[in-house]
Design a protein around this motif. Structure first.
Motif, PDB file in Angstrom:
ATOM      1  N   PHE A  21      36.609  46.873  41.920  1.00  0.00           N
ATOM      2  CA  PHE A  21      35.698  46.416  40.871  1.00  0.00           C
ATOM      3  C   PHE A  21      35.979  47.038  39.499  1.00  0.00           C
ATOM      4  CE2 PHE A  21      32.229  45.248  44.187  1.00  0.00           C
ATOM      5  CZ  PHE A  21      32.892  44.063  44.430  1.00  0.00           C
ATOM      6  N   PRO A  22      36.322  48.330  39.403  1.00  0.00           N
ATOM      7  CA  PRO A  22      36.615  48.887  38.062  1.00  0.00           C
ATOM      8  C   PRO A  22      38.000  48.524  37.543  1.00  0.00           C
ATOM      9  CG  PRO A  22      35.868  50.597  39.617  1.00  0.00           C
ATOM     10  CD  PRO A  22      36.237  49.394  40.421  1.00  0.00           C
ATOM     11  N   MET A  23      38.784  47.781  38.294  1.00  0.00           N
ATOM     12  CA  MET A  23      40.157  47.491  37.923  1.00  0.00           C
ATOM     13  C   MET A  23      40.215  46.601  36.677  1.00  0.00           C
ATOM     14  SD  MET A  23      43.116  45.842  40.378  1.00  0.00           S
ATOM     15  CE  MET A  23      42.894  47.096  41.636  1.00  0.00           C
ATOM     16  N   ALA A  24      41.303  46.764  35.928  1.00  0.00           N
ATOM     17  CA  ALA A  24      41.513  45.920  34.756  1.00  0.00           C
ATOM     18  C   ALA A  24      41.840  44.492  35.191  1.00  0.00           C
ATOM     19  CB  ALA A  24      42.643  46.486  33.897  1.00  0.00           C
ATOM     20  N   SER A  25      41.856  43.581  34.240  1.00  0.00           N
ATOM     21  CA  SER A  25      42.091  42.173  34.547  1.00  0.00           C
ATOM     22  C   SER A  25      43.516  41.954  35.062  1.00  0.00           C
ATOM     23  CB  SER A  25      41.840  41.312  33.312  1.00  0.00           C
ATOM     24  OG  SER A  25      42.687  41.714  32.259  1.00  0.00           O
ATOM     25  N   LEU A  26      43.650  40.948  35.920  1.00  0.00           N
ATOM     26  CA  LEU A  26      44.938  40.588  36.498  1.00  0.00           C
ATOM     27  C   LEU A  26      45.317  39.173  36.061  1.00  0.00           C
ATOM     28  CD1 LEU A  26      44.284  41.756  40.180  1.00  0.00           C
ATOM     29  CD2 LEU A  26      45.617  42.989  38.481  1.00  0.00           C
ATOM     30  N   GLU A  27      46.589  38.880  36.136  1.00  0.00           N
ATOM     31  CA  GLU A  27      47.041  37.519  35.882  1.00  0.00           C
ATOM     32  C   GLU A  27      47.426  36.884  37.216  1.00  0.00           C
ATOM     33  OE1 GLU A  27      50.489  35.117  33.399  1.00  0.00           O
ATOM     34  OE2 GLU A  27      49.717  37.028  32.623  1.00  0.00           O
ATOM     35  N   ILE A  28      46.674  35.865  37.618  1.00  0.00           N
ATOM     36  CA  ILE A  28      46.881  35.193  38.900  1.00  0.00           C
ATOM     37  C   ILE A  28      47.195  33.725  38.632  1.00  0.00           C
ATOM     38  CG2 ILE A  28      45.852  34.619  41.120  1.00  0.00           C
ATOM     39  CD1 ILE A  28      44.032  37.019  40.815  1.00  0.00           C
ATOM     40  N   PHE A  29      48.405  33.301  39.030  1.00  0.00           N
ATOM     41  CA  PHE A  29      48.856  31.918  38.833  1.00  0.00           C
ATOM     42  C   PHE A  29      48.704  31.504  37.365  1.00  0.00           C
ATOM     43  CE2 PHE A  29      47.211  31.890  43.289  1.00  0.00           C
ATOM     44  CZ  PHE A  29      48.466  31.825  43.901  1.00  0.00           C
ATOM     45  N   GLY A  30      49.097  32.407  36.476  1.00  0.00           N
ATOM     46  CA  GLY A  30      49.064  32.101  35.059  1.00  0.00           C
ATOM     47  C   GLY A  30      47.697  32.150  34.420  1.00  0.00           C
ATOM     48  N   ARG A  31      46.671  32.576  35.165  1.00  0.00           N
ATOM     49  CA  ARG A  31      45.309  32.643  34.634  1.00  0.00           C
ATOM     50  C   ARG A  31      44.815  34.080  34.720  1.00  0.00           C
ATOM     51  NH1 ARG A  31      40.657  29.007  34.482  1.00  0.00           N
ATOM     52  NH2 ARG A  31      38.756  30.254  34.441  1.00  0.00           N
ATOM     53  N   GLU A  32      44.198  34.551  33.654  1.00  0.00           N
ATOM     54  CA  GLU A  32      43.681  35.919  33.644  1.00  0.00           C
ATOM     55  C   GLU A  32      42.406  35.987  34.475  1.00  0.00           C
ATOM     56  OE1 GLU A  32      42.619  39.509  30.502  1.00  0.00           O
ATOM     57  OE2 GLU A  32      42.549  37.425  29.838  1.00  0.00           O
ATOM     58  N   PHE A  33      42.381  36.971  35.371  1.00  0.00           N
ATOM     59  CA  PHE A  33      41.218  37.151  36.249  1.00  0.00           C
ATOM     60  C   PHE A  33      40.683  38.554  36.030  1.00  0.00           C
ATOM     61  CE2 PHE A  33      38.992  38.302  40.096  1.00  0.00           C
ATOM     62  CZ  PHE A  33      38.300  37.144  40.432  1.00  0.00           C
ATOM     63  N   ALA A  34      39.457  38.647  35.514  1.00  0.00           N
ATOM     64  CA  ALA A  34      38.827  39.947  35.257  1.00  0.00           C
ATOM     65  C   ALA A  34      37.758  40.202  36.302  1.00  0.00           C
ATOM     66  CB  ALA A  34      38.211  39.967  33.861  1.00  0.00           C
ATOM     67  N   PHE A  35      37.750  41.406  36.853  1.00  0.00           N
ATOM     68  CA  PHE A  35      36.734  41.741  37.852  1.00  0.00           C
ATOM     69  C   PHE A  35      35.384  41.946  37.151  1.00  0.00           C
ATOM     70  CE2 PHE A  35      40.649  42.615  40.069  1.00  0.00           C
ATOM     71  CZ  PHE A  35      40.391  42.094  41.326  1.00  0.00           C
ATOM     72  N   PHE A  36      35.192  43.096  36.562  1.00  0.00           N
ATOM     73  CA  PHE A  36      33.991  43.295  35.763  1.00  0.00           C
ATOM     74  C   PHE A  36      34.358  43.614  34.322  1.00  0.00           C
ATOM     75  CE2 PHE A  36      32.160  43.724  39.957  1.00  0.00           C
ATOM     76  CZ  PHE A  36      30.929  43.119  39.818  1.00  0.00           C
ATOM     77  N   ASN A  37      35.605  43.249  33.959  1.00  0.00           N
ATOM     78  CA  ASN A  37      36.080  43.421  32.582  1.00  0.00           C
ATOM     79  C   ASN A  37      35.866  44.854  32.112  1.00  0.00           C
ATOM     80  OD1 ASN A  37      37.335  42.426  30.296  1.00  0.00           O
ATOM     81  ND2 ASN A  37      35.411  41.809  29.321  1.00  0.00           N
ATOM     82  N   MET A  38      36.082  45.803  33.023  1.00  0.00           N
ATOM     83  CA  MET A  38      35.934  47.234  32.754  1.00  0.00           C
ATOM     84  C   MET A  38      34.513  47.590  32.292  1.00  0.00           C
ATOM     85  SD  MET A  38      38.998  48.272  33.473  1.00  0.00           S
ATOM     86  CE  MET A  38      39.120  49.922  32.786  1.00  0.00           C
ATOM     87  N   GLY A  39      33.547  46.757  32.612  1.00  0.00           N
ATOM     88  CA  GLY A  39      32.177  47.036  32.189  1.00  0.00           C
ATOM     89  C   GLY A  39      31.181  46.168  32.920  1.00  0.00           C
TER      90      GLY A  39
ATOM     91  N   ALA B 156      24.181  38.959  33.459  1.00  0.00           N
ATOM     92  CA  ALA B 156      25.304  39.901  33.420  1.00  0.00           C
ATOM     93  C   ALA B 156      25.082  40.961  34.487  1.00  0.00           C
ATOM     94  CB  ALA B 156      25.431  40.548  32.037  1.00  0.00           C
ATOM     95  N   VAL B 157      26.147  41.306  35.200  1.00  0.00           N
ATOM     96  CA  VAL B 157      26.047  42.311  36.266  1.00  0.00           C
ATOM     97  C   VAL B 157      27.180  43.312  36.108  1.00  0.00           C
ATOM     98  CG1 VAL B 157      24.805  40.960  37.989  1.00  0.00           C
ATOM     99  CG2 VAL B 157      27.277  40.705  37.794  1.00  0.00           C
ATOM    100  N   ALA B 158      26.915  44.539  36.556  1.00  0.00           N
ATOM    101  CA  ALA B 158      27.894  45.622  36.493  1.00  0.00           C
ATOM    102  C   ALA B 158      28.293  46.022  37.911  1.00  0.00           C
ATOM    103  CB  ALA B 158      27.305  46.822  35.743  1.00  0.00           C
ATOM    104  N   PRO B 159      29.432  46.674  38.081  1.00  0.00           N
ATOM    105  CA  PRO B 159      29.870  47.041  39.434  1.00  0.00           C
ATOM    106  C   PRO B 159      28.910  47.982  40.146  1.00  0.00           C
ATOM    107  CG  PRO B 159      31.291  48.027  37.748  1.00  0.00           C
ATOM    108  CD  PRO B 159      30.440  47.024  37.057  1.00  0.00           C
ATOM    109  N   GLU B 160      28.140  48.783  39.382  1.00  0.00           N
ATOM    110  CA  GLU B 160      27.197  49.702  40.019  1.00  0.00           C
ATOM    111  C   GLU B 160      26.130  48.967  40.826  1.00  0.00           C
ATOM    112  OE1 GLU B 160      27.975  49.739  36.807  1.00  0.00           O
ATOM    113  OE2 GLU B 160      29.277  51.520  36.753  1.00  0.00           O
ATOM    114  N   GLN B 161      25.865  47.723  40.461  1.00  0.00           N
ATOM    115  CA  GLN B 161      24.839  46.958  41.175  1.00  0.00           C
ATOM    116  C   GLN B 161      25.325  46.460  42.534  1.00  0.00           C
ATOM    117  OE1 GLN B 161      24.414  44.655  37.404  1.00  0.00           O
ATOM    118  NE2 GLN B 161      22.260  44.578  37.957  1.00  0.00           N
ATOM    119  N   PHE B 162      26.623  46.613  42.821  1.00  0.00           N
ATOM    120  CA  PHE B 162      27.172  46.175  44.097  1.00  0.00           C
ATOM    121  C   PHE B 162      27.825  47.344  44.848  1.00  0.00           C
ATOM    122  CE2 PHE B 162      27.262  42.501  41.252  1.00  0.00           C
ATOM    123  CZ  PHE B 162      26.594  41.556  42.016  1.00  0.00           C
ATOM    124  N   ASN B 163      27.423  48.571  44.517  1.00  0.00           N
ATOM    125  CA  ASN B 163      28.085  49.705  45.161  1.00  0.00           C
ATOM    126  C   ASN B 163      27.575  49.925  46.580  1.00  0.00           C
ATOM    127  OD1 ASN B 163      25.724  51.389  45.093  1.00  0.00           O
ATOM    128  ND2 ASN B 163      26.185  51.934  42.983  1.00  0.00           N
TER     129      ASN B 163
END
Length: 709
Positions: free
Chosen positions: A426-444, A536-543
């Protein structure tokens, strides 16, 4: 080479602390058969108590440390032993719920006593002394002391277990508790000594490691994951192998900290490494069957078609009522009932039907929220089924290790997966998957929008609340249909005996993969709805720790019934929020309620769950058309009065409570007196002859024939 040696010294000093903590965990489990999930929280409380005495009140170390280790820790160990004694002869499920409730409760209690917003730290021991050197590596006196203490603990445990009468009793209790009692030994004393020893070792480890990290209740409690991995190395029985496992875990953490490349994706790996190692150890090392018997498996009720649709309609009407009588702020808070209900309902087919314990449901819900945020930013409706599909695929992957694990081992494995999601993914930075940027929680945080359906964009909080209620109603009907169908019967058979299920030709791989995928897909839907409600949700809400509260309330509600979804959601987002809104000073107390409920369930105060108990008690009233019709008219009248602003919300709630009490009370009293005892004494073979046949009797009869056969 110098750097390698320096990191090795750090790793060994950390390993020494893990060895102390994990040895206490092994001693407790090997003697009592209870795997203590709250072991790390015990060390956390000891660390905070030591800070309070030494730093907060200024006590000298020579006085504060003995008070913690000689007085408070043993007393707490005795208290836990008294608390766990009623579940000593019960199954793994009750023990699991009790220790998870204790973990959740201790974290909430620590946050209540010590404000988490106030930074705290403990100085290391002998900080004023000059470090010494081993080659080119610098060793502090605190590090050296931890290694000496670990060696001393190993020797002391050896003497206790093999050179004392109490130790012999403790080792004998592992094999046969009843036989130990017949020989004149005292198994209760052995258990008490084990709990005291385990608690003291957890407290010692907590105090030692507290100077190396910040004093945070959750962080200190989850350090136990490293000790779990070390204990699994020892197969929960071997102290020497447990110490070896501690060395592996400690050195791995140190070398990852020193040599792991610095980029946006790998720092979280170091934090999640103990959980990953725990999962690998669970899968690689063979382990014997966990001690204790399984809990007595009760019949899972079969919901009727008519009852399911009526209940689904009640959920939708409830959502409409909230959407029309609550303001924007209150609706954001109480509208979460339906999202939490969907997440809780995901546990019913997985845990209630199939008996597969999972502590990762809220983490998987977070995956659903992230997927919906990435693909549904502009209201694309297909982002919701996509979130369910991806969450279901993750659930299917989780099912693969579940083939080798069961009971507490499965709980440990799914808990490790939840920690990996929490600390790394969840805290990971965004990834590029099949040419599309995928953000987990966008570092926030992740922003979510309501979907567009049939040309309408559901954007307001009221619309999203009704939509979430409709989703909960549909999922409730779906889970009920599973129970009524062939899949439900297969899942019940899997829960009753995996061996028998496989013997009769069932595929464990297929069935576990299917039920994990279905459960994860439902959880993913719940996570998406939760994110939409809050915007809007943060990763702490799913810990991991947040998920324990939902798990405990769901267990108390009754994981075998479909009504548990609405019950759990209502308890979490309803009375708990309402109590805090009315009396803000109760916020910390409210955080302990899930733990108190879990302790009540584990101790047997709540039998098969609150929802089944209420359903059985008021079944006659629910079947009475006059009582239910009158209640519906009263609720509708009060609702219309509130919409017309002729009454306020308090009068509405009070009126509904009074109307429900009157309707159910009258409906129960209208049931004619029957000789229930004589009916219950009728053998199942005579059902249909000496009393009317019910469609639910078929499964009971099949079970009875199978048992007697």
């Amino acid at each position: 080479m110098d750097q390698f040696l320096a990191f090795g010294i750090v790793g060994l000093s950390t390993a020494a602390i893990y060895a102390v903590i994990s040895s206490g965990l092994v001693v407790t489990y090997a003697t009592t058969g209870v795997f203590n999930f709250a072991h790390g929280a015990t060390g956390m409380m000891a660390a905070f108590a030591y800070w309070q005495l030494s730093v907060g009140w200024g006590w000298p170390v020579w006085l504060a440390l003995p008070v913690i280790l000689v007085v408070l820790a043993p007393l707490f160990g005795i208290l836990v032993e008294l608390l766990m004694r009623p579940v000593q002869g019960l199954g793994d499920a009750e023990k699991l719920v009790m220790t998870i409730a204790l973990l959740s409760g201790l974290i909430a209690l620590a946050r209540w006593i010590w404000d988490p917003m106030e930074p705290r730290s403990l100085p290391s021991f002998f900080a004023d002394r000059t470090p010494f050197h081993i080659g080119s590596a610098t060793v502090s006196w605190h590090q050296a002391m931890t290694m000496v203490i670990a060696i001393a603990v190993a020797l002391a445990l050896r003497v206790l277990l093999f050179n004392t009468r109490t130790g012999v009793e403790m080792r004998a209790t592992v094999d046969d508790r009843a036989l130990v009692g017949l020989t004149g030994a005292n198994p209760v004393r052995a258990n008490r000594v084990a709990w005291v020893a385990g608690t003291v070792l957890a407290a010692l480890g907590g105090v030692l490691i507290a100077s190396m990290v910040s004093l945070d209740a959750m962080q200190l409690s989850l350090l136990i994951v490293s000790a779990y991995a070390a204990a699994i190395f020892g197969r929960l029985t071997s102290l020497p192998m447990t110490f070896v496992g501690a060395i592996v875990v400690g050195c791995m953490e140190a070398y990852l900290a020193g040599y792991l490349p610095q980029n946006e994706y790998l720092p979280g790996l170091r934090l999640a490494a103990p959980a990953i190692l725990l999962l690998i150890a669970l899968l690689i090392f063979p382990h014997r069957k966990l001690r204790g018997r399984e809990r007595n498996l009760t019949q899972v009720p079969v919901p009727t078609v008519r009852g399911t649709f009526v209940f689904a309609a009640v959920i939708v009407v409830f959502g409409l009522m909230l959407a029309t009588v609550l303001g924007e702020g209150d609706l954001i808070t109480y509208g979460q009932i339906f999202a939490f209900g969907v997440i809780a309902l995901s546990m019913v087919p997985l845990i209630g039907y199939a008996g597969q314990i999972s502590l990762a449901q809220l983490g998987i819900a977070g995956i659903g929220a992230v997927v919906c945020a990435n693909f549904g930013a502009d209201g694309q409706w297909w982002a919701i089924p996509l979130a369910m599909l991806i969450a279901g695929a993750i659930g299917a992957l989780v099912a693969l290790p579940a083939l080798r694990l069961s009971g507490v081992y499965l709980a440990l494995g799914t808990g490790a997966i939840a920690v990996v999601l929490d600390r790394w993914i969840f805290p990971m930075a965004s990834l590029e998957i099949f040419g599309r940027e995928f953000a987990f929680f966008n570092m926030g945080s992740a922003n979510l929008a309501g979907p567009s359906l049939f040309g309408f964009h559901l954007d307001s909080t009221a619309e999203l609340t009704v939509f979430a209620a409709v989703c909960l109603a549909l999922v409730t009907a779906f889970v009920a249909a599973i129970r009524r169908g062939q899949l439900g019967r297969r899942l019940i058979a899997l829960r009753d005996s995996e061996t028998a299920y496989a013997t009769f030709g069932g595929s464990l791989l297929l069935m576990k993969t299917l039920v994990f995928a279905i459960s994860a897909a439902i959880a993913g839907l719940g996570g998406a709805l939760y994110g939409m409600q809050l915007r809007a949700v943060a990763p702490e809400q799913f810990n991991f720790v947040a998920g324990l509260g939902i798990f405990l309330i769901a267990v108390v509600g009754g994981l075998g019934v479909v009504g548990n979804g609405l019950f759990t959601g209502s308890m979490i987002a309803g009375p708990m929020n309402a109590l805090v809104a009315l009396i803000p000073a109760t916020q910390n107390f409210v955080q302990t309620l899930p733990a108190l409920a879990g302790l009540a369930y584990g101790s047997g105060s709540v039998d098969d769950g609150i929802v089944p108990s209420l359903r059985e008690r008021f079944d006659s009233a629910l079947r009475n058309p006059i009582a239910m019709g009158s209640l519906a008219v009263a609720v509708l009248a009060l609702w219309m009065l509130r919409i017309a602003d002729l009454i306020n919300g308090y009068v509405l709630v009070l009126g509904i409570v009074i109307a429900a009490a009157a309707a159910f009370g009258w409906g129960v009293r209208r049931v004619p007196e029957t000789d229930s005892e004589s009916e219950s004494e009728i053998p199942v073979e005579w059902w249909g002859l000496q009393r009317p046949w019910d469609e639910k009797d078929e499964e009971v009869l099949d079970r009875a024939i199978a048992t007697r056969g």
